[in-house]
Design a protein around this motif. Structure first.
Motif, PDB file in Angstrom:
ATOM      1  N   UNK A   1       0.805  -1.221   0.000  1.00 24.98           N
ATOM      2  CA  UNK A   1       0.000   0.000   0.000  1.00 24.98           C
ATOM      3  C   UNK A   1       0.834   1.266   0.000  1.00 24.98           C
ATOM      4  N   UNK A   2       2.132   1.139   0.230  1.00 24.99           N
ATOM      5  CA  UNK A   2       2.994   2.312   0.330  1.00 24.99           C
ATOM      6  C   UNK A   2       3.163   2.819   1.738  1.00 24.99           C
ATOM      7  N   UNK A   3       2.424   2.242   2.691  1.00 26.43           N
ATOM      8  CA  UNK A   3       2.549   2.662   4.087  1.00 26.43           C
ATOM      9  C   UNK A   3       3.702   1.953   4.794  1.00 26.43           C
ATOM     10  N   UNK A   4       4.204   0.882   4.201  1.00 27.56           N
ATOM     11  CA  UNK A   4       5.348   0.166   4.762  1.00 27.56           C
ATOM     12  C   UNK A   4       6.608   0.592   4.027  1.00 27.56           C
ATOM     13  N   UNK A   5       7.674   0.839   4.782  1.00 22.19           N
ATOM     14  CA  UNK A   5       8.943   1.265   4.184  1.00 22.19           C
ATOM     15  C   UNK A   5       9.881   0.097   3.905  1.00 22.19           C
ATOM     16  N   UNK A   6       9.400  -1.124   4.122  1.00 24.36           N
ATOM     17  CA  UNK A   6      10.269  -2.290   3.971  1.00 24.36           C
ATOM     18  C   UNK A   6      10.774  -2.416   2.534  1.00 24.36           C
ATOM     19  N   UNK A   7       9.917  -2.150   1.564  1.00 19.90           N
ATOM     20  CA  UNK A   7      10.333  -2.268   0.164  1.00 19.90           C
ATOM     21  C   UNK A   7      11.385  -1.233  -0.209  1.00 19.90           C
ATOM     22  N   UNK A   8      11.494  -0.169   0.578  1.00 20.47           N
ATOM     23  CA  UNK A   8      12.510   0.857   0.340  1.00 20.47           C
ATOM     24  C   UNK A   8      13.772   0.622   1.153  1.00 20.47           C
TER      25      UNK A   8
ATOM     26  N   UNK B   1      11.379   0.561  13.724  1.00 22.16           N
ATOM     27  CA  UNK B   1      11.828   0.388  15.100  1.00 22.16           C
ATOM     28  C   UNK B   1      13.307   0.071  15.235  1.00 22.16           C
ATOM     29  N   UNK B   2      13.890   0.589  16.294  1.00 23.61           N
ATOM     30  CA  UNK B   2      15.316   0.405  16.553  1.00 23.61           C
ATOM     31  C   UNK B   2      15.673  -1.053  16.802  1.00 23.61           C
ATOM     32  N   UNK B   3      14.827  -1.767  17.534  1.00 19.77           N
ATOM     33  CA  UNK B   3      15.141  -3.154  17.871  1.00 19.77           C
ATOM     34  C   UNK B   3      15.291  -4.026  16.621  1.00 19.77           C
TER      35      UNK B   3
ATOM     36  N   UNK C   1      12.445  -9.670   7.602  1.00 19.28           N
ATOM     37  CA  UNK C   1      11.234  -8.868   7.423  1.00 19.28           C
ATOM     38  C   UNK C   1       9.981  -9.729   7.370  1.00 19.28           C
ATOM     39  N   UNK C   2      10.127 -10.966   6.891  1.00 23.84           N
ATOM     40  CA  UNK C   2       8.965 -11.843   6.717  1.00 23.84           C
ATOM     41  C   UNK C   2       8.646 -12.673   7.954  1.00 23.84           C
TER      42      UNK C   2
ATOM     43  N   UNK D   1       5.395  -6.663   8.429  1.00 25.75           N
ATOM     44  CA  UNK D   1       6.650  -6.875   7.730  1.00 25.75           C
ATOM     45  C   UNK D   1       7.709  -5.904   8.262  1.00 25.75           C
ATOM     46  N   UNK D   2       8.891  -6.432   8.492  1.00 24.53           N
ATOM     47  CA  UNK D   2      10.004  -5.610   8.955  1.00 24.53           C
ATOM     48  C   UNK D   2      10.287  -5.722  10.429  1.00 24.53           C
ATOM     49  N   UNK D   3       9.360  -6.269  11.200  1.00 21.81           N
ATOM     50  CA  UNK D   3       9.612  -6.450  12.632  1.00 21.81           C
ATOM     51  C   UNK D   3      10.494  -7.685  12.821  1.00 21.81           C
TER      52      UNK D   3
END
Length: 260
Positions: A40-47, A52-54, A119-120, A165-167
């Motif tokens: 949707x573009x709300x996740x920065x994972x693809x970029x 989060x720092x952790x 990420x997955x 995704x990304x956590x």
């Protein structure tokens, strides 16, 4: 005369069929929402960014393990420079991340493999936790009521935040192990488990303590339930509780050897 074995018109049978369909629909809903959020573009994972720092710290920790091969060295020299930092994290989540990264390394290279697999992991663990919740309540709930439990799980926004995704941290793994430990404890309480089943349930609880000291809250719930049940039912269940405790103690002993 119609063979009564071909059609079961009992109330349980009438509710089980639609309940099973709704349950499967609820489970399928989870990956669809995760994929929608990712695209949707709300996740920065693809970029190339993580939330989060952790998440970053966990990947740096796993990268260092891959580079040095020193299992017992949990320090991060670049953090708190020039003194370094020793984190309170344990190795099970690291093993999950590095195992998937090593499998994908021939295709992507280790760093990209670690990024994409890491990420997955949270969405995959989110789905696994929903399935584990249905299993947890199975001794007392039919499929339609299991659906309600999963539905209540799906509306927990804080859980979704840890499952996106990304956590790459360990929180979604803690959710999963907590559900498995509570499900095992429930079966110790209500099912005629043999020694092996009770020991396995205790080992899962011990694994949760290996993951994080925060798991003491889950253990407090488990042993409070055991104590109340023992006070009500007498000593008949004491042997099961002993087996559960032995399984937990064995896993904690393994954790101490593996971490130190």
């Amino acid at each position: 005369m119609m063979d009564e074995r071909t059609i079961d018109m009992s109330p349980r049978a009438r509710s089980a069929a639609p309940g099973a369909g709704m349950f499967l629909l609820a489970i399928a809903f989870i990956p669809l929402i995760h994929i929608f959020f990712l695209l949707s573009g709300k996740s920065a994972v693809l970029d190339g960014y993580l939330p989060g720092q952790d998440s970053y710290m966990r990947l740096v920790r796993v990268e260092r393990l891959h580079e040095t091969g020193d299992w017992f060295d949990g320090t991060l020299p670049r953090s708190n420079w020039p003194y370094g930092e020793v984190q309170n994290w344990t190795r099970p989540a690291d093993v999950l991340l590095i195992s998937g990264a090593l499998l994908l390394e021939p295709v992507l290279g280790f760093h990209k493999a670690l990024y994409w697999w890491g990420s997955a992991t949270a969405p995959l663990l989110h789905i696994a936790t929903a399935l584990a919740l249905a299993w947890m309540v199975a001794p007392r709930f039919d499929r339609s009521r299991q659906f309600l439990v999963v539905l209540l799980f799906l509306v927990q926004i804080p859980v979704w935040q840890h499952g996106i995704f990304g956590r790459t941290d360990h929180h979604m793994l803690i959710f999963l192990v907590s559900v498995l430990a509570l499900g095992g404890a429930l079966r110790v309480l209500v099912a005629p488990l043999r020694m092996g089943g009770a020991v396995l349930a205790g080992a899962v609880a011990g694994f949760g303590l290996w993951l994080t000291i925060e798991f003491l809250l889950v253990l407090a719930v488990i042993y409070a339930a055991f104590t109340i049940r023992w006070l009500i039912a007498g000593s008949g269940l004491a042997r099961r509780f002993l087996w559960h405790g032995l399984g937990q103690a064995a896993m904690v002993a393994l954790a101490v050897l593996a971490e130190h």
